[in-house]
Every structure is written in structure tokens, then in C-alpha cells.
Design an enzyme around this catalytic site. Structure first.
Site, PDB file in Angstrom:
ATOM      1  N   ARG A 154       1.326  -0.932  -0.169  1.00 47.57           N
ATOM      2  CA  ARG A 154      -0.007  -0.092   0.530  1.00 47.57           C
ATOM      3  C   ARG A 154       0.886   1.147   0.098  1.00 47.57           C
ATOM      4  NH1 ARG A 154      -3.762  -0.253   4.084  1.00 47.57           N
ATOM      5  NH2 ARG A 154      -5.194  -1.852   2.366  1.00 47.57           N
ATOM      6  N   TYR A 155       1.628   1.154   0.781  1.00 48.40           N
ATOM      7  CA  TYR A 155       3.193   2.193   0.808  1.00 48.40           C
ATOM      8  C   TYR A 155       3.994   1.984  -0.065  1.00 48.40           C
ATOM      9  CZ  TYR A 155       0.579   3.277   5.454  1.00 48.40           C
ATOM     10  OH  TYR A 155      -0.672   3.720   5.870  1.00 48.40           O
ATOM     11  N   ARG A 180       6.934   0.216   1.929  1.00 43.53           N
ATOM     12  CA  ARG A 180       7.311  -1.082   2.712  1.00 43.53           C
ATOM     13  C   ARG A 180       5.363  -1.773   2.779  1.00 43.53           C
ATOM     14  NH1 ARG A 180       5.583   4.059   4.811  1.00 43.53           N
ATOM     15  NH2 ARG A 180       4.042   3.882   6.509  1.00 43.53           N
ATOM     16  N   CYS A 239      -3.879 -17.740  14.691  1.00 40.61           N
ATOM     17  CA  CYS A 239      -3.416 -16.833  15.942  1.00 40.61           C
ATOM     18  C   CYS A 239      -3.318 -17.935  16.588  1.00 40.61           C
ATOM     19  CB  CYS A 239      -3.837 -15.764  16.334  1.00 40.61           C
ATOM     20  SG  CYS A 239      -4.498 -14.461  14.860  1.00 40.61           S
ATOM     21  N   CYS A 262      -9.174 -12.826  18.944  1.00 41.77           N
ATOM     22  CA  CYS A 262      -9.208 -12.008  19.498  1.00 41.77           C
ATOM     23  C   CYS A 262     -11.163 -10.714  19.115  1.00 41.77           C
ATOM     24  CB  CYS A 262      -8.600 -10.409  19.223  1.00 41.77           C
ATOM     25  SG  CYS A 262      -6.650 -10.547  19.701  1.00 41.77           S
ATOM     26  N   CYS A 278     -11.087  -8.679  15.905  1.00 37.14           N
ATOM     27  CA  CYS A 278     -10.126  -8.357  14.852  1.00 37.14           C
ATOM     28  C   CYS A 278     -10.333  -8.229  13.777  1.00 37.14           C
ATOM     29  CB  CYS A 278      -9.505 -10.463  14.482  1.00 37.14           C
ATOM     30  SG  CYS A 278      -8.878 -10.748  13.583  1.00 37.14           S
ATOM     31  N   ARG A 295      -8.882  -8.141  10.916  1.00 33.96           N
ATOM     32  CA  ARG A 295      -8.743  -9.683   9.738  1.00 33.96           C
ATOM     33  C   ARG A 295      -9.211 -10.496   9.988  1.00 33.96           C
ATOM     34  NH1 ARG A 295      -2.638  -8.657   9.710  1.00 33.96           N
ATOM     35  NH2 ARG A 295      -2.708  -7.026   8.866  1.00 33.96           N
ATOM     36  N   ASP A 332     -11.068  -0.968  13.951  1.00 31.44           N
ATOM     37  CA  ASP A 332     -11.761  -0.579  12.364  1.00 31.44           C
ATOM     38  C   ASP A 332     -13.035  -1.387  12.623  1.00 31.44           C
ATOM     39  OD1 ASP A 332      -9.449   0.072  11.290  1.00 31.44           O
ATOM     40  OD2 ASP A 332      -8.329  -2.279  11.186  1.00 31.44           O
ATOM     41  N   ASP A 344      -6.177   3.788  10.929  1.00 34.75           N
ATOM     42  CA  ASP A 344      -6.872   3.155   9.523  1.00 34.75           C
ATOM     43  C   ASP A 344      -8.153   3.538   8.657  1.00 34.75           C
ATOM     44  OD1 ASP A 344      -4.764   1.888   7.895  1.00 34.75           O
ATOM     45  OD2 ASP A 344      -5.026  -0.057   9.542  1.00 34.75           O
ATOM     46  N   LYS A 356      -2.807   4.182   7.399  1.00 32.12           N
ATOM     47  CA  LYS A 356      -2.804   4.586   9.056  1.00 32.12           C
ATOM     48  C   LYS A 356      -2.669   6.552   8.659  1.00 32.12           C
ATOM     49  CE  LYS A 356      -0.328   1.026   9.695  1.00 32.12           C
ATOM     50  NZ  LYS A 356      -0.096   0.398   9.368  1.00 32.12           N
TER      51      LYS A 356
END
Ligand SMILES: *Cc1c(COP(=O)(O)O)cnc(C)c1O
Ligand code: SF4
Length: 407
Positions: free
Chosen positions: A137-138, A141, A150, A154, A157, A159, A319, A356, A363
């Protein structure tokens, strides 16, 4: 989702001494509160502890009081996993315990607000090349998604569309494609291994990925890992892992600690091993309703983090993935909490609050206004953390300045 029944059948507890690595029977789930509290996570290799995870909310009903009984349909949206170590930290009675809030589902999750979407950050659209799990996206990076499961899941989450979904598993082929993508894009200077959780991978697999990145992409200057596993299973941090991160010069590990209660003596000891190995430690947390949405908790969390050698890096707004609204703190409150840190606690303990952007904007910092220029008069006024104001004449436009003052 197919991994729901992946738990081993109950069987005799395997060798618990930890001395022997060869265990014939997969360790079983700890069913009663007594069994759970008698369990010492340091006496068993980390991978075995993953087999002891709780995979259904009803399994915690024998261990905690007031566990909400949620509809089965919820499991088709997002799975349930809790490590025994995490369950030990949960308050046995109080459902508003910050650890319980993060991991135990509520029926609210099935209520989806009109603005909530599967992929709120539009990450699927920012994949560098079809078939490669690299989010580019950037300019310089990338996020390299190397694992889609995971240690524990959570509820908020971002994602959840792919995390824990067996159909979204990241294959060896995909990882190969990701490494090729990074190797052939010389503008990539910074690779952030993410997921899911990269540390779910065995040392051997991690070693292979890092070795190839270092060998085939010498233009990468910064290698980072984002992982919550140390928080959910501190024994994942072993001498072997430290040696391997240090050998490949992984400069930074970003943790995900949301509440001071997650900082246990065991975690502190294991993180100290990473610091000795020369890995910079940062923390990215999420501002969550009912978990850490107060100035007092954020001050304590951030000071506790620097105290143990972890630099608070980002605090994200929650998010808008599906069903996440129940955890979201509105901007006005977020800004007030951010204002409650700067000036009040040590500078290195102050994180940047970020949003974000929905739809893949990236971000953006949430910055309370401290130093402002008036568009009309050109006057610059600064307001300090206590609300005291002063004019900063030295920072005003030259046109507003008198070169020579005569009295
Ligand atoms: C967060 C993120 C990064 C890393 O951002 P930093 O501000 O450098 O930590 C890179 N790519 C994507 C897509 C991200 O979401
Ligand atoms: S550890 Fe991170 S990726 Fe995994 S469930 Fe939690 S928020 Fe999602």
C-alpha cells in the site's frame, strides 16, 4: 470453517515434566478450574499448549461464571480459541474483565452495522500480485502475511474475514510467491511479517522465510514481525527463537498488549530474553470499549510498557470489520484519551493514536491540536497539556513581524 473440531480427544495427560520433548498423546484440554489453575505453562513446550486451547465458549463454562451462551451461527463468522494461559488470566466471575471482553464472544457480534464490511481496510485490493500474500500500500514498505491463524482469537479482529478460516490458509506456494514479489521490487525497504500470527510458524519455517528474505532481497533494510502470540503464550519466546531473530537481524517485534493485566511476570521474563537478543520491542494496541477506554488505564499501560522495555508505538481505533461496533470508541473520546497522555506521562511512553482509513487509505494520526496558526490573523497560539496558552511570535509569517522594534 473446518477447524472447529480439531481438538484431540481427551486422553491421559502427557508427560508434564517438560524434560522430554517426545509425547505420544496430544495433551488434553484442562476442563475444570482446579486443573486449569494447577497448570504451569512453563513446564510444557509451547506447541503442545496450542493443543490444549479451548475451541468453544461452552468449554469455559466449567471454569468461569456467567459465560454468555452465544448462537452456534457465530462460529461460521469467526472461530473461538483461547490458550490455557489466557484463561488463567480471566476473572472467574466478572464478565466485564478486560481479558474476557477481548476473547469471549457475545451475541452482539451477530448484529452487523450498515457501514461494517468484511475487508474494511480493502487489503484484498492492495495485494501486490495475485497469489502473493503481500499487501503493498505504501511506497517503500509491505505487509507480508505468512500465517492466517493465531494463538487466540480477539473478537474485534480486523482480519476476521481470513484469520482462522481454513479456506484462507496461506500455503507454501503463496509464501514463495511473496518472497519473489519482495525480491523483484527493489523499492521495498521494509517488510513487516504479519498474519494471523507469524510466530505460530515453527522456528524451522520462520528461519527459512527470514533466510530467503535476507538472501534474495538485500534491498530490504528493516525486517519487522507483528505478533500477539507472546501475550497469549509467552513461552513461545525461547532461546532458539531469540537466536534465530538475532541471526537474521530482525530489528523489531511489535506486540499487541491492550491492558496492564496482560503484562505478567512470565511475559516480562520472556520479553527480557528478546531484549538481550537485541530485538527492539514495540506495542500496537487497539482502543477498545470496555477494555482500555480510559485515560487511567492508558497511562498505566503505557508506563508499564516502557518499564519493561517495550515502546508504545500505535494505538489504533477499532476497524469497522463486521460486528466490531460494540468495541468502538468514538473519535471525540479517542482524542481526549490521547490528550490525557502527552505531557502527563513520560515522552517515550506516549504512543501515536491512529485511524486506519476505511477503504484502504492507510494509517492517519489522530492529533489533538496543540500548536495552531489562525488563518485570518496569522497568529500562532500554543496550548500546553494543562490548557495554558501562549502566543509563539517566532513562528508567525515574516510579514507579521516587525524587523526593528522602536519604542
Ligand atoms: C501498518 C501497515 C504498514 C506499516 O506501517 P508503519 O506506519 O510503517 O508501521 C505497512 N503496510 C500496511 C498495509 C499497513 O497496514
Ligand atoms: S492476534 Fe491479531 S490477527 Fe489474531 S485474532 Fe487477534 S487481532 Fe486478529
Amino acid at each position: 470453517m473446518s477447524c472447529q473440531n480439531a481438538m484431540p480427544p481427551d486422553g491421559p495427560i502427557a508427560n508434564q515434566s517438560g524434560a522430554s520433548q517426545t509425547v505420544a498423546v496430544r495433551p488434553r484440554m484442562l476442563r475444570t478450574r482446579e486443573e486449569l489453575m494447577a497448570y504451569d505453562p512453563e513446564r510444557e513446550p509451547w506447541a503442545q499448549q496450542l493443543s490444549r486451547r479451548y475451541t468453544h465458549h461452552s468449554q469455559l463454562a466449567g471454569i468461569l461464571e456467567h459465560v454468555e451462551d452465544v448462537p452456534e451461527g457465530l462460529y461460521s463468522m469467526f472461530n473461538f480459541r483461547v490458550t490455557p494461559y489466557m484463561a488463567q488470566l480471566m476473572d472467574p466471575i466478572d464478565p466485564s474483565c478486560p481479558i474476557r471482553r477481548q476473547y469471549l464472544p457475545t451475541g452482539n457480534e451477530l448484529v452487523i452495522r450498515s457501514y461494517e464490511v468484511r475487508d474494511s481496510l480493502a487489503e484484498d485490493n492492495s495485494i501486490g500480485e495475485p497469489g502473493s500474500p503481500v499487501v503493498h500500500r505504501y511506497p517503500q514498505r509491505v505487509l507480508f502475511l505468512v500465517q492466517n491463524t493465531c494463538g487466540a482469537y480477539c473478537r474485534y479482529c480486523t482480519r476476521k474475514r481470513m484469520v482462522s478460516d481454513a479456506d484462507a490458509a496461506i500455503t507454501g506456494h503463496a509464501i514463495d510467491a511473496g518472497i519473489r514479489y519482495i525480491a523483484s521490487h527493489r523499492e521495498i525497504e521494509d517488510v513487516l511479517l504479519s498474519g494471523g500470527d507469524p510466530l505460530i510458524l515453527s522456528d524451522k519455517k520462520l528461519d527459512a522465510i527470514l533466510a530467503r528474505l535476507r538472501a534474495e532481497a538485500p534491498h530490504v533494510r528493516l525486517l519487522r514481525i507483528g505478533s500477539r502470540l507472546p501475550v497469549q503464550l509467552p513461552t513461545r519466546i525461547t532461546e532458539e527463537l531469540c537466536e534465530l531473530l538475532s541471526r537474521h537481524d530482525v530489528q523489531m517485534l511489535n506486540l499487541h498488549i491492550n491492558h496492564p493485566k496482560e503484562i505478567t511476570p512470565l511475559l516480562v521474563r520472556r520479553l527480557a530474553m528478546l531484549r538481550r537478543a537485541g530485538v527492539m520491542l514495540g506495542n500496537q494496541s487497539v482502543l477498545l470499549r470496555g477494555v482500555n477506554d480510559s485515560v487511567a488505564i492508558q497511562r498505566e499501560l503505557c508506563m508499564r510498557l516502557v518499564e519493561i522495555g517495550v515502546r508504545p508505538y500505535y494505538v489504533y481505533s477499532n476497524d469497522s470489520a463486521q460486528g466490531n461496533w460494540q468495541f468502538t470508541v468514538p473519535l471525540a473520546e479517542m482524542t481526549e484519551i490521547a490528550r490525557g497522555l502527552r505531557g502527563w506521562i513520560s515522552g517515550p511512553a506516549v504512543p501515536t493514536f491512529v485511524v486506519d482509513g476505511t477503504g484502504g487509505l492507510g494509517k492517519m494520526p489522530v492529533l489533538p491540536a496543540y500548536v495552531m496558526q489562525d488563518g485570518e490573523t496569522g497568529e500562532v497560539w500554543a496550548t500546553n497539556y494543562e490548557g495554558q496558552r501562549s502566543r509563539q511570535r517566532n513562528l508567525e509569517q515574516p510579514a507579521n513581524l516587525q524587523l526593528c522594534e522602536r519604542s
